[in-house]
Design an enzyme around this catalytic site. Structure first.
Site, PDB file in Angstrom:
ATOM      1  N   LEU A  94     -12.994 -38.001  40.816  1.00 33.19           N
ATOM      2  CA  LEU A  94     -13.228 -38.922  41.935  1.00 33.19           C
ATOM      3  C   LEU A  94     -14.717 -39.038  42.242  1.00 33.19           C
ATOM      4  O   LEU A  94     -15.448 -38.047  42.161  1.00 33.19           O
ATOM      5  CB  LEU A  94     -12.534 -38.415  43.202  1.00 33.19           C
ATOM      6  CG  LEU A  94     -11.010 -38.384  43.237  1.00 33.19           C
ATOM      7  CD1 LEU A  94     -10.537 -38.059  44.645  1.00 33.19           C
ATOM      8  CD2 LEU A  94     -10.392 -39.666  42.744  1.00 33.19           C
ATOM      9  N   ASN A 108      -3.837 -33.258  45.752  1.00 35.87           N
ATOM     10  CA  ASN A 108      -3.638 -33.288  44.303  1.00 35.87           C
ATOM     11  C   ASN A 108      -2.519 -32.321  43.943  1.00 35.87           C
ATOM     12  O   ASN A 108      -2.359 -31.289  44.594  1.00 35.87           O
ATOM     13  CB  ASN A 108      -4.943 -32.833  43.611  1.00 35.87           C
ATOM     14  CG  ASN A 108      -4.819 -32.779  42.103  1.00 35.87           C
ATOM     15  OD1 ASN A 108      -4.350 -33.731  41.468  1.00 35.87           O
ATOM     16  ND2 ASN A 108      -5.215 -31.661  41.512  1.00 35.87           N
ATOM     17  N   HIS A 110      -1.285 -29.848  40.905  1.00 36.95           N
ATOM     18  CA  HIS A 110      -1.746 -29.210  39.671  1.00 36.95           C
ATOM     19  C   HIS A 110      -0.600 -28.352  39.109  1.00 36.95           C
ATOM     20  O   HIS A 110       0.039 -27.611  39.867  1.00 36.95           O
ATOM     21  CB  HIS A 110      -2.981 -28.345  39.956  1.00 36.95           C
ATOM     22  CG  HIS A 110      -3.539 -27.761  38.704  1.00 36.95           C
ATOM     23  ND1 HIS A 110      -4.284 -28.503  37.811  1.00 36.95           N
ATOM     24  CD2 HIS A 110      -3.398 -26.525  38.153  1.00 36.95           C
ATOM     25  CE1 HIS A 110      -4.604 -27.744  36.777  1.00 36.95           C
ATOM     26  NE2 HIS A 110      -4.074 -26.546  36.961  1.00 36.95           N
ATOM     27  N   ASP A 151     -10.094 -28.440  41.415  1.00 37.24           N
ATOM     28  CA  ASP A 151      -8.932 -27.600  41.785  1.00 37.24           C
ATOM     29  C   ASP A 151      -9.316 -26.449  42.722  1.00 37.24           C
ATOM     30  O   ASP A 151      -8.689 -25.387  42.691  1.00 37.24           O
ATOM     31  CB  ASP A 151      -8.241 -27.032  40.523  1.00 37.24           C
ATOM     32  CG  ASP A 151      -7.789 -28.119  39.559  1.00 37.24           C
ATOM     33  OD1 ASP A 151      -7.403 -29.203  40.032  1.00 37.24           O
ATOM     34  OD2 ASP A 151      -7.812 -27.880  38.340  1.00 37.24           O
TER      35      ASP A 151
END
Ligand code: GAR
Length: 207
Positions: A94, A108, A110, A151
């Protein structure tokens, strides 16, 4: 009503899980106002169209520079004006300005138990290849807020999944999706839409 924009790159099974959870009212107070893909062949775009959700392809390949792509991506996002951006298998880094403008308003999914098998280079099947190579007996999935790192943002929900003796990366990927991703992604959206969580000093707490 929380307006969601879902960003996708591939098959869109997590997008489908969100659509189904809204239909079944496992997610309340939220609606999907748009789906954005970087890949015009993403089946996720078909899933959106099948449900009457506006779907857009904005691909870096169609722009002369990354800067121009970032600009177009940001502009579409501003037009859609989401309360929450959902990265559901979105394989594009992003733009930093987007992360700043939507602080704690981007999540998000993962496919591992963060902080294992995450960070640069760990996406899709590579995550499951890493888990099998290391010989872990338990893996899972994580939904987290997105910050400037890869992450590294505050963890909202995680669910563990057992690794079986004869797993391949493909078999493990499917089990992690079925047993963890499709459950915790809708659950995280429902928590946010109903104002049930808050972030303090980088940690997510139930209100
Ligand atoms: C999912 O397994 C998701 O966790 C993973 O991509 C897949 C997308 O599947 N995301 C990442 O690896 C992000 N680092 P889908 O298009 O069927 O939802």
């Amino acid at each position: 009503m929380l307006k969601l924009v879902v960003c996708v790159s591939g098959g869109g099974t997590n997008l489908q899980a969100i659509i189904d959870a809204i239909t079944d009212k496992r997610i309340t107070n939220a609606e999907i106002v748009g789906v954005i893909s970087n890949n015009k062949n993403a089946y996720a775009l078909e899933r959106a169209k099948n449900h009457g959700i506006p779907a857009y392809c904005i691909s870096p390949k169609d722009f002369a520079s990354r800067e121009q792509f970032n600009q177009a991506f940001l502009q579409k996002m501003q037009e859609l004006d989401p309360g929450l951006i959902v990265l559901a298998g979105f394989l594009v880094v992003l733009p930093e300005t987007m992360i700043k403008s939507y602080h704690n308003r981007i999540i998000n999914i993962h496919p591992s138990l963060i902080p294992s098998f995450c960070g640069t280079g760990f996406y899709g099947l590579k995550v499951h290849e890493g888990a099998l190579k290391r010989g872990v007996k338990t893996t899972g999935a994580t939904v987290h807020f997105v910050d400037e790192g890869t992450d590294t943002g505050p963890i909202i929900l995680q669910k563990a999944v057992m690794v079986e003796a004869d797993d391949t990366p493909e078999i493990l990927q499917k089990r992690v999706m079925e047993q963890a991703e499709w459950e915790i992604m809708p659950k995280a959206i429902d928590l946010i839409a109903n104002d049930k969580i808050e972030v303090k000093d980088g940690i997510v707490w139930r209100k």
